[in-house]
Design a protein around this motif. Sequence first.
Motif, PDB file in Angstrom:
ATOM      1  N   THR A  55     -46.021 -38.899  27.547  1.00  0.00           N
ATOM      2  CA  THR A  55     -44.975 -37.885  27.516  1.00  0.00           C
ATOM      3  C   THR A  55     -44.689 -37.448  28.944  1.00  0.00           C
ATOM      4  O   THR A  55     -45.276 -37.976  29.910  1.00  0.00           O
ATOM      5  N   TYR A  56     -43.768 -36.503  29.105  1.00  0.00           N
ATOM      6  CA  TYR A  56     -43.443 -35.991  30.432  1.00  0.00           C
ATOM      7  C   TYR A  56     -43.264 -34.484  30.346  1.00  0.00           C
ATOM      8  O   TYR A  56     -42.979 -33.921  29.293  1.00  0.00           O
ATOM      9  N   MET A  57     -43.458 -33.847  31.500  1.00  0.00           N
ATOM     10  CA  MET A  57     -43.255 -32.410  31.646  1.00  0.00           C
ATOM     11  C   MET A  57     -42.378 -32.185  32.879  1.00  0.00           C
ATOM     12  O   MET A  57     -42.529 -32.906  33.878  1.00  0.00           O
ATOM     13  N   PRO A  58     -41.499 -31.167  32.832  1.00  0.00           N
ATOM     14  CA  PRO A  58     -41.279 -30.210  31.741  1.00  0.00           C
ATOM     15  C   PRO A  58     -40.544 -30.858  30.573  1.00  0.00           C
ATOM     16  O   PRO A  58     -39.799 -31.811  30.740  1.00  0.00           O
ATOM     17  N   ASN A  59     -40.770 -30.301  29.399  1.00  0.00           N
ATOM     18  CA  ASN A  59     -40.177 -30.865  28.189  1.00  0.00           C
ATOM     19  C   ASN A  59     -38.818 -30.223  27.911  1.00  0.00           C
ATOM     20  O   ASN A  59     -38.255 -29.528  28.761  1.00  0.00           O
ATOM     21  N   LEU A  60     -38.304 -30.406  26.718  1.00  0.00           N
ATOM     22  CA  LEU A  60     -36.989 -29.873  26.356  1.00  0.00           C
ATOM     23  C   LEU A  60     -36.957 -28.356  26.316  1.00  0.00           C
ATOM     24  O   LEU A  60     -35.882 -27.753  26.375  1.00  0.00           O
ATOM     25  N   PHE A  61     -38.152 -27.717  26.198  1.00  0.00           N
ATOM     26  CA  PHE A  61     -38.219 -26.253  26.168  1.00  0.00           C
ATOM     27  C   PHE A  61     -38.707 -25.686  27.496  1.00  0.00           C
ATOM     28  O   PHE A  61     -39.101 -24.520  27.571  1.00  0.00           O
ATOM     29  N   ASN A  62     -38.697 -26.532  28.556  1.00  0.00           N
ATOM     30  CA  ASN A  62     -39.086 -26.101  29.899  1.00  0.00           C
ATOM     31  C   ASN A  62     -40.544 -25.670  29.980  1.00  0.00           C
ATOM     32  O   ASN A  62     -40.887 -24.772  30.753  1.00  0.00           O
ATOM     33  N   HIS A  63     -41.414 -26.266  29.192  1.00  0.00           N
ATOM     34  CA  HIS A  63     -42.851 -26.067  29.388  1.00  0.00           C
ATOM     35  C   HIS A  63     -43.302 -26.963  30.533  1.00  0.00           C
ATOM     36  O   HIS A  63     -43.031 -28.170  30.527  1.00  0.00           O
TER      37      HIS A  63
END
Length: 563
Positions: free
Chosen positions: A48-56
């Motif tokens: 996965t990658y960060m930040p995600n769709l909710f800006n975590h």
Amino acid sequence: MAACRGVRWLLLMMMMMRHPPLTRAASKDIVCEPITVPMCKGIGYNLTYMPNLFNHDTQEEVGLEVHQFWPLVRIRCSADLLFFLCSMYTPICLPDYRKPLPPCRSVCERAKRGCSPLMTQYGFEWPERMGCELLPVLGDSERLCMDQNSSEATTPSAVEPKPTPKGPSRRRPAPPKAPPECERECRCREPLAAIRNEGHPLHNRIHTGPLLNCALPCRQPYFSADEHAFAAFWIGLWSVLCFVSTLTTVATFLIDMERFKYPERPIIFLAACFLFVSLGYIVRLLAGHERVACGGGERQHVLYDTTGPALCTLVFLLIYYFGMASSIWWVVLSFTWFLAAGMKWGNEAIAGYSPYFHLAAWLVPSVKSAAVLALSAVDGDPVAGVCYVGNQSLESLRGFVLAPLVLYLFTGSLFLLAGFVALFRIRSVIKQGGTKTDKLEKLMIRIGLFTVLYTAPAAVVVACLVYEQHYRPGWERALACSCPADWQRAGVGPDFAVFMLKYFMCLVVGITSGVWIWSGKTVESWRRFTSRRWPCWTRKRPAAAAAAAPITLYHKPGPPSHV
């Protein structure tokens, strides 16, 4: 109630989360990292990658928020919910594709369709930040998305997009296949025990639903640990009471055998049979569930088609042999009542046929028990923890248990009904002649009471066995082809109360057999027995007799004088 409170709290937290939906800092490049969120491990992709769709910014933040949805995932309000949540909070990262790959709108709509009614029930709406209209539509040429194979799937299956030199493919990518929490497919999984060794004596011999070589667990998986503990207590309680009652009845007969003549003597032999039946349950109580009804080494399963071990065979013989013998003695009892009341036979005439009664009562169960052992049809009971026949094989249950019990109950009831008709006729004739019928009416009341105390439990046991043989295939298929959550939601599985009723009725006749000896004659019989056995305890001179006895005084050398 605790689950309802948890769902309410979860839905409240969902309504409080009003962050801007589906935004991500465009200035940051996508950097793939392994998924560390426990709930999303094994979802079907590992990066996965960060930040995600909710800006975590970190997966620690994601874990604190996404695990608040665990109650909804656990109750499985939608098969797509887990995949939808993880694809939103831990979006898939493909090394060869550097653009966001959110879930498709269809995934969101299926998850919403399954869980929104539950949320509405508690007065909440689907969270705005997860609005399905914000997600791309399947087949959009501008924005790629992920979807599952079908709305019924519990596992996402996908194919990663294969980029070309000109750019990524416009075909819809889907997440790779993942091991689910529970797959709705027929396979030998927990709590079932797979038999893979070809040298195992049960290999290719047992079926659980549609599965071959899949054994049931040692204890009934539909029942909880508390229910199994209660079942052990319940069976132990009534077996001990049955043992005490029948032992008292048999002991009373042994100290005063002349008192019990035909046609009532079969009651004593019936009580003796239940004495040994209760002893079989007591052996299970002392030895334990696993030692009697289970086998298989480390992965224990209930015993199938066995003639051993010795403890299992012993319990089987005590319960099955003497249980069937008690049913035949019931038929003999009703037949002798018919001879006495309907055919006007005397005690001596009926007693002349007693060898034939004993031959039938002891030989027929012997033949059936030998047949069961020869066919290796003894199996374990996953509820009671005893060895019997028909617990796993419906053919054995119908042939060796259900059919004989129905035959014995019908035959005995037929003779008993004919005897009652004859007794009522005798009573009416005696009353017309002006003779008192008190003793005859008392006899009829006692016979009627004992008849009800046997016939009703026997009929209930037959009804419980019919219920079990009718629904057992569905229970086994649900174990093999469904998830535990599906059992609870659909109400599939045996009724615990029916099994407890069956075991109670199997033992209550032994307890009520003592009704026949509950009289003053029993007290007198025991008084005479103790006076013969221990005369010093009962040989006491009454005080009045001692006072009235003459006292002789002897004087020497004259004759004695009496005072």
